[in-house]
Design an enzyme around this catalytic site. Structure first.
Site, PDB file in Angstrom:
ATOM      1  N   LYS A  34      75.643  31.010  58.881  1.00 57.87           N
ATOM      2  CA  LYS A  34      74.559  31.839  58.337  1.00 57.87           C
ATOM      3  C   LYS A  34      75.133  32.850  57.358  1.00 57.87           C
ATOM      4  O   LYS A  34      74.619  33.056  56.271  1.00 57.87           O
ATOM      5  CB  LYS A  34      73.835  32.568  59.480  1.00 57.87           C
ATOM      6  CG  LYS A  34      72.949  31.654  60.327  1.00 57.87           C
ATOM      7  CD  LYS A  34      72.417  32.344  61.586  1.00 57.87           C
ATOM      8  CE  LYS A  34      71.597  31.352  62.416  1.00 57.87           C
ATOM      9  NZ  LYS A  34      71.094  31.917  63.673  1.00 57.87           N
ATOM     10  N   GLN A  59      71.726  37.014  67.365  1.00 51.61           N
ATOM     11  CA  GLN A  59      71.889  35.617  67.756  1.00 51.61           C
ATOM     12  C   GLN A  59      71.580  35.445  69.251  1.00 51.61           C
ATOM     13  O   GLN A  59      72.065  36.218  70.080  1.00 51.61           O
ATOM     14  CB  GLN A  59      73.321  35.151  67.432  1.00 51.61           C
ATOM     15  CG  GLN A  59      73.588  33.687  67.705  1.00 51.61           C
ATOM     16  CD  GLN A  59      72.833  32.726  66.785  1.00 51.61           C
ATOM     17  OE1 GLN A  59      72.448  33.081  65.674  1.00 51.61           O
ATOM     18  NE2 GLN A  59      72.613  31.515  67.236  1.00 51.61           N
ATOM     19  N   ASP A 119      63.919  36.764  62.016  1.00 51.26           N
ATOM     20  CA  ASP A 119      63.712  35.584  62.871  1.00 51.26           C
ATOM     21  C   ASP A 119      62.229  35.367  63.207  1.00 51.26           C
ATOM     22  O   ASP A 119      61.870  34.297  63.711  1.00 51.26           O
ATOM     23  CB  ASP A 119      64.435  35.799  64.219  1.00 51.26           C
ATOM     24  CG  ASP A 119      65.787  35.118  64.269  1.00 51.26           C
ATOM     25  OD1 ASP A 119      65.916  34.014  63.720  1.00 51.26           O
ATOM     26  OD2 ASP A 119      66.706  35.695  64.884  1.00 51.26           O
TER      27      ASP A 119
HETATM   28  N1  GUN Z   1      69.770  30.668  68.579  1.00 49.56           N
HETATM   29  C1  GUN Z   1      69.400  29.399  68.271  1.00 49.56           C
HETATM   30  N2  GUN Z   1      68.575  29.385  67.204  1.00 49.56           N
HETATM   31  C2  GUN Z   1      68.402  30.671  66.831  1.00 49.56           C
HETATM   32  C3  GUN Z   1      67.659  31.302  65.791  1.00 49.56           C
HETATM   33  O1  GUN Z   1      66.956  30.678  64.979  1.00 49.56           O
HETATM   34  N3  GUN Z   1      67.763  32.652  65.737  1.00 49.56           N
HETATM   35  C4  GUN Z   1      68.498  33.370  66.617  1.00 49.56           C
HETATM   36  N4  GUN Z   1      68.517  34.688  66.495  1.00 49.56           N
HETATM   37  N5  GUN Z   1      69.201  32.821  67.591  1.00 49.56           N
HETATM   38  C5  GUN Z   1      69.147  31.476  67.702  1.00 49.56           C
END
Ligand code: GUN
Length: 293
Positions: free
Chosen positions: A52, A96, A119
């Protein structure tokens, strides 16, 4: 049979986003800012967070990665988030998931300012998506899937869509995206569904987000189905596979996403779209066209 290449589509979108950011910088505006917070040392999460961050940096987003130790307290994490809530140069904050079990994930999600919730997990944004009231943020994986279907001209209007998995991250918001404006008939299956294949066989579009290799086999789908595989599973051999028996299911499909190279890159690019969307709103610009469904 069409292979839906998230790798290719995300590359095109990234090029467009990069041009857009270049134009903001040429106008003398600051770079968009994204904070990614990782607690603990889960190897898969570390890989996702690094990806990311690197992708964001590549297109000109200022990305700050905060790595906190496994034994970080909930209060410490709350304080960290609050610092970025107040930071004028930060447009998006991502924590995350999953978090270590001693931290209350719901409290953490509610600590992020809704207008920095890149998110789209904050109840205010989920509520906006569910009701259509105001402008919310669409969670990255559902948004990425939506953008991919649009790219390949796959119309969902009036279709039978079956979503397998009812998580807050993928399954639930995905069902809301398809349900918006009554565009599709949506079935959501989960671990208590009695007869999974009864439902999957009806699907014109099948989205699978469970985390079980070979959960969906060829006998469970109908001819001409569009299959979106969100699973990322590492086999003992080290091979990465999705939740769908790709080789056999693809023979019956009109279109299917591979793993890797399907949904994964679209999730990452949607994070960038949402970051730019929040940046635009913060600057009083119109919403980002890619962040709308
Ligand atoms: N863990 C797995 N997918 C995601 C996501 O799209 N965002 C976040 N913050 N954690 C995740």
């Amino acid at each position: 049979m069409l292979i839906l290449s998230g790798k290719e589509v995300s590359k095109k979108i990234k090029e467009e986003l990069k041009k857009e950011i270049d134009s903001y910088l040429a106008q003398g505006l600051r770079k968009p800012g994204l904070t990614v917070i990782l607690v603990g040392n889960d190897p898969a999460s570390q890989i996702y967070v690094r990806r990311k961050r690197e992708t964001a940096e590549n297109i000109g987003i200022n990305s700050i990665c905060v790595t906190l130790p496994q034994n970080t307290t909930e209060e410490e994490l709350v304080e960290t988030i609050k610092r970025f809530n107040e930071d004028e140069n930060i447009d998006g904050i991502l924590v995350q998931l999953p978090l270590p079990s001693h931290i209350n994930t719901h409290r953490i999600i509610e600590t992020i300012r809704p207008d920095k919730d890149v998110d789209g997990f904050h109840p205010e944004n989920v509520g906006r998506l569910a009701t259509g009231i105001g402008r919310g943020i669409i969670p990255c994986t559902p948004l990425g899937i939506w953008l991919m279907l649009k790219h390949y001209d796959i119309d969902v209007f009036g279709k039978d869509v079956v979503v397998v998995g009812a998580s807050n991250i993928v399954g639930k918001p995905m069902s809301l995206v398809f349900l918006k404006d009554e565009r599709a008939t949506v079935t959501v299956c989960h671990k208590n569904t009695k007869d999974l294949s009864f439902h999957t066989k009806k699907a014109d579009i099948l989205v699978v987000a469970v985390g079980k290799p070979n959960l969906i086999t060829a006998d469970m789908v109908k001819e001409g189905v569009v299959v979106i595989d969100v699973g990322i599973n590492r086999l003992e051999s080290g091979k990465i596979v999705g939740d769908v028996d790709f080789e056999n299911v693809k023979e019956k499909s009109y279109a299917i996403t591979p793993v890797p190279g399907g949904v994964g890159p679209m999730t990452v690019v949607s994070l960038l779209v949402n970051t730019l969307h929040l940046y635009r709103l913060r600057h009083g610009f119109p919403p980002h066209p890619f962040a709308q469904i």
